[in-house]
Motif scaffolding. Structure first.
Motif, PDB file in Angstrom:
ATOM      1  N   LEU A 152       0.824  -1.206   0.000  1.00 21.66           N
ATOM      2  CA  LEU A 152       0.000   0.000   0.000  1.00 21.66           C
ATOM      3  C   LEU A 152       0.864   1.264   0.000  1.00 21.66           C
ATOM      4  CD1 LEU A 152      -2.786  -1.158   2.472  1.00 21.66           C
ATOM      5  CD2 LEU A 152      -3.090  -0.620   0.041  1.00 21.66           C
ATOM      6  N   LEU A 153       1.900   1.281   0.834  1.00 18.15           N
ATOM      7  CA  LEU A 153       2.794   2.443   0.872  1.00 18.15           C
ATOM      8  C   LEU A 153       3.440   2.680  -0.489  1.00 18.15           C
ATOM      9  CD1 LEU A 153       4.541   1.845   4.321  1.00 18.15           C
ATOM     10  CD2 LEU A 153       2.982   3.726   3.763  1.00 18.15           C
ATOM     11  N   ASP A 154       3.952   1.608  -1.092  1.00 20.97           N
ATOM     12  CA  ASP A 154       4.607   1.739  -2.400  1.00 20.97           C
ATOM     13  C   ASP A 154       3.612   2.149  -3.489  1.00 20.97           C
ATOM     14  OD1 ASP A 154       6.939   0.975  -1.188  1.00 20.97           O
ATOM     15  OD2 ASP A 154       6.918  -1.090  -1.941  1.00 20.97           O
ATOM     16  N   SER A 155       2.383   1.645  -3.397  1.00 20.42           N
ATOM     17  CA  SER A 155       1.378   1.958  -4.416  1.00 20.42           C
ATOM     18  C   SER A 155       0.971   3.422  -4.362  1.00 20.42           C
ATOM     19  CB  SER A 155       0.148   1.056  -4.234  1.00 20.42           C
ATOM     20  OG  SER A 155       0.481  -0.305  -4.434  1.00 20.42           O
ATOM     21  N   PHE A 156       0.822   3.969  -3.162  1.00 15.32           N
ATOM     22  CA  PHE A 156       0.493   5.387  -3.039  1.00 15.32           C
ATOM     23  C   PHE A 156       1.631   6.249  -3.573  1.00 15.32           C
ATOM     24  CE2 PHE A 156      -3.163   4.218  -0.741  1.00 15.32           C
ATOM     25  CZ  PHE A 156      -3.920   5.341  -0.449  1.00 15.32           C
ATOM     26  N   ARG A 157       2.862   5.897  -3.203  1.00 16.69           N
ATOM     27  CA  ARG A 157       4.008   6.676  -3.677  1.00 16.69           C
ATOM     28  C   ARG A 157       4.108   6.628  -5.205  1.00 16.69           C
ATOM     29  NH1 ARG A 157       7.743   3.735  -1.949  1.00 16.69           N
ATOM     30  NH2 ARG A 157       8.367   2.883  -3.962  1.00 16.69           N
ATOM     31  N   GLN A 158       3.933   5.435  -5.769  1.00 16.08           N
ATOM     32  CA  GLN A 158       4.035   5.281  -7.221  1.00 16.08           C
ATOM     33  C   GLN A 158       2.939   6.048  -7.947  1.00 16.08           C
ATOM     34  OE1 GLN A 158       6.532   3.256  -8.888  1.00 16.08           O
ATOM     35  NE2 GLN A 158       5.781   4.625 -10.501  1.00 16.08           N
TER      36      GLN A 158
END
Length: 358
Positions: A152-158
Motif C-alpha cells: 500500500l505504501l509503495d502503491s500510493f508513492r508510485q
C-alpha cells in the motif's frame, strides 16, 4: 470393474494340447475388456479427484469469509464540477493471476476527493488499484501483514509520482490534488490507507449489560490537516508555513496525491495505515469524503445509517442478506448523502456504504 467378473474363469485342466484359435481369441477379448475396465476406473478416479480438489478450493474461498457488498451515493452539491471519484471492486482477486497461498479473497473500495480540478482524483481512481495488484505479494510469503502494508505504501508513492510526472508535462502544468481513502480487504482483515481528510468508519454492534444492542463507532482512518502538530512541524521544517489552518494559507490538507506546487513545502503522499480484523459483530463500513463529515460526526453518520437499516427489518441476520435488506443499504446510502446536502454542505459529497455479513 470387470464386466465378466461373475463368469467362471476359463481352465485348461487335463488338456495337454495347446489352446485352440478360438480359445486364444477369447483370451484376447478378456484382456481387452479388463484393460478398458481399468482405464474407465482410472478415468473415474481422476474425475473424482478433480471434483474433490475443486470442492476443496471452493471451501477455502468461502469458509468463514465475510460477505461484502458496496453501494455508492454521490452528490455534486453547490459546486460547478464533480471532483470526487470512487471505486468499488468487491472481487479484486479476480483481476489477479496469482495470490499468496494463505489468501483466498481480496476486495477494494476507495473514495478520492479532488481539489483544484478532477484530474488527480480521476487518475488515482483509474490507476491506484492496478498498482496495488502489481505490487501485491505473490507465492509463499512469511510475513503477509508487513508485505501488504509495504504494498500500500509503495502503491500510493508510485501513483503520486506517476500523476506528478504527467501533470508537469502538461502546458500549463496541472495543479490538481486529491485526498484518498482506500479499503483493501484481505480475507477478513481490513487495511485502510488514507491521505487527507476523507474518512473510514466501522459500525460494530455490542451488547450492553441489559441485553440491548449498542452501536459502536470505530475510526479506521486519521485526518491529515496542517493544524495537527506533527503535520505542521513537518511543513515548517520543509520551509513551508501554515496560515489560517492551511498550507501557505491555501491548501486545506497536509497529505495528498498531486499538488505538485506544495510538495516542496512538506506536503507528502505517505498514507496513514490501519489494520482491523473483522468480527461477526461488525455490520458496515462508511467511506466518505469530507463533504459528509462537515455536517455529520462519525457517530451521527453511523447511527443515521443503522436506524434506516433497522426500520421494518424483520430479517434474521443468520439467514443471509435478502433483496429487501440489500435495498435498505442502498436506501441508507442515498439518504445519508442527500441529508448531508440538506444540512447545508455545499461541497461534493461521496459516500460508499459496505455491508458486512458472516
Amino acid at each position: 470393474m470387470d464386466l465378466f467378473g461373475d463368469l467362471p474363469a476359463p481352465t485348461n485342466a487335463g488338456c495337454k494340447n495347446e489352446a485352440s484359435p478360438v480359445e486364444e481369441k477369447t483370451e484376447e477379448m478378456d484382456e481387452k475388456v479388463e484393460e478398458r475396465g481399468e482405464k474407465r476406473k482410472r478415468d473415474g478416479d481422476l474425475d473424482q479427484q478433480q471434483v474433490e480438489e475443486k470442492d476443496e478450493a471452493e471451501k477455502k474461498v468461502c469458509k468463514g469469509l465475510a460477505k461484502l457488498k458496496g453501494v455508492v451515493a454521490a452528490r455534486r452539491g453547490e459546486r460547478e464540477e464533480m471532483q470526487d471519484a470512487h471505486v468499488l471492486l468487491p472481487n479484486l482477486s479476480e483481476c489477479m493471476k496469482t495470490l499468496p497461498a494463505q489468501v483466498s479473497r481480496l476486495s477494494y473500495f476507495a473514495v478520492f476527493d479532488g481539489h483544484g480540478g478532477a484530474r488527480a482524483s480521476q487518475f488515482a481512481a483509474e490507476n491506484l488499484h492496478h498498482t496495488v495488484i502489481s505490487k501485491f505479494p505473490k507465492g509463499d510469503v512469511e510475513n503477509l501483514d508487513k508485505l501488504v502494508k509495504k504494498c500500500l505504501l509503495d502503491s500510493f508513492r508510485q501513483t503520486d509520482e506517476d500523476f506528478l510526472k504527467k501533470a508537469s508535462s502538461q502546458k500549463p502544468a496541472w495543479k490538481d490534488g486529491s485526498t484518498a481513502t482506500c479499503l483493501l480487504v484481505v480475507d477478513n482483515v481490513l487495511y485502510v490507507a488514507n491521505l487527507g481528510d476523507s474518512r473510514a468508519v466501522l459500525c460494530r454492534i455490542e451488547q450492553t449489560d441489559s441485553g440491548d444492542e449498542n452501536c459502536v463507532t470505530l475510526a479506521l482512518s486519521k485526518e491529515h490537516n496542517p493544524t495537527i502538530y506533527e503535520e505542521r512541524m513537518r511543513i515548517q521544517r520543509a520551509g513551508g508555513s501554515v496560515r489560517d489552518g492551511r498550507v501557505l494559507g491555501v491548501l486545506e490538507v497536509s497529505r495528498s496525491i498531486g499538488d505538485g506546487q506544495y510538495k516542496r513545502c512538506g506536503v507528502i503522499s505517505t498514507p496513514d495505515l490501519r489494520r482491523c480484523q473483522l468480527t461477526p459483530k461488525d455490520r458496515f463500513v462508511i467511506l466518505a469524503c469530507d463533504g459528509l463529515f462537515k455536517v455529520f460526526s462519525a457517530e451521527e453518520a453511523i447511527k443515521y445509517v443503522n436506524k434506516i437499516l433497522q426500520q421494518d427489518s424483520g430479517v434474521d441476520g443468520k439467514a443471509g442478506q435478502t433483496l429487501e435488506e440489500a435495498g435498505r443499504y442502498e436506501e441508507a446510502c442515498q439518504r445519508l448523502a442527500s441529508e448531508a446536502v440538506r444540512r447545508g454542505c455545499a461541497d461534493n459529497v461521496t459516500v460508499i456504504l459496505i455491508s458486512i455479513e458472516f
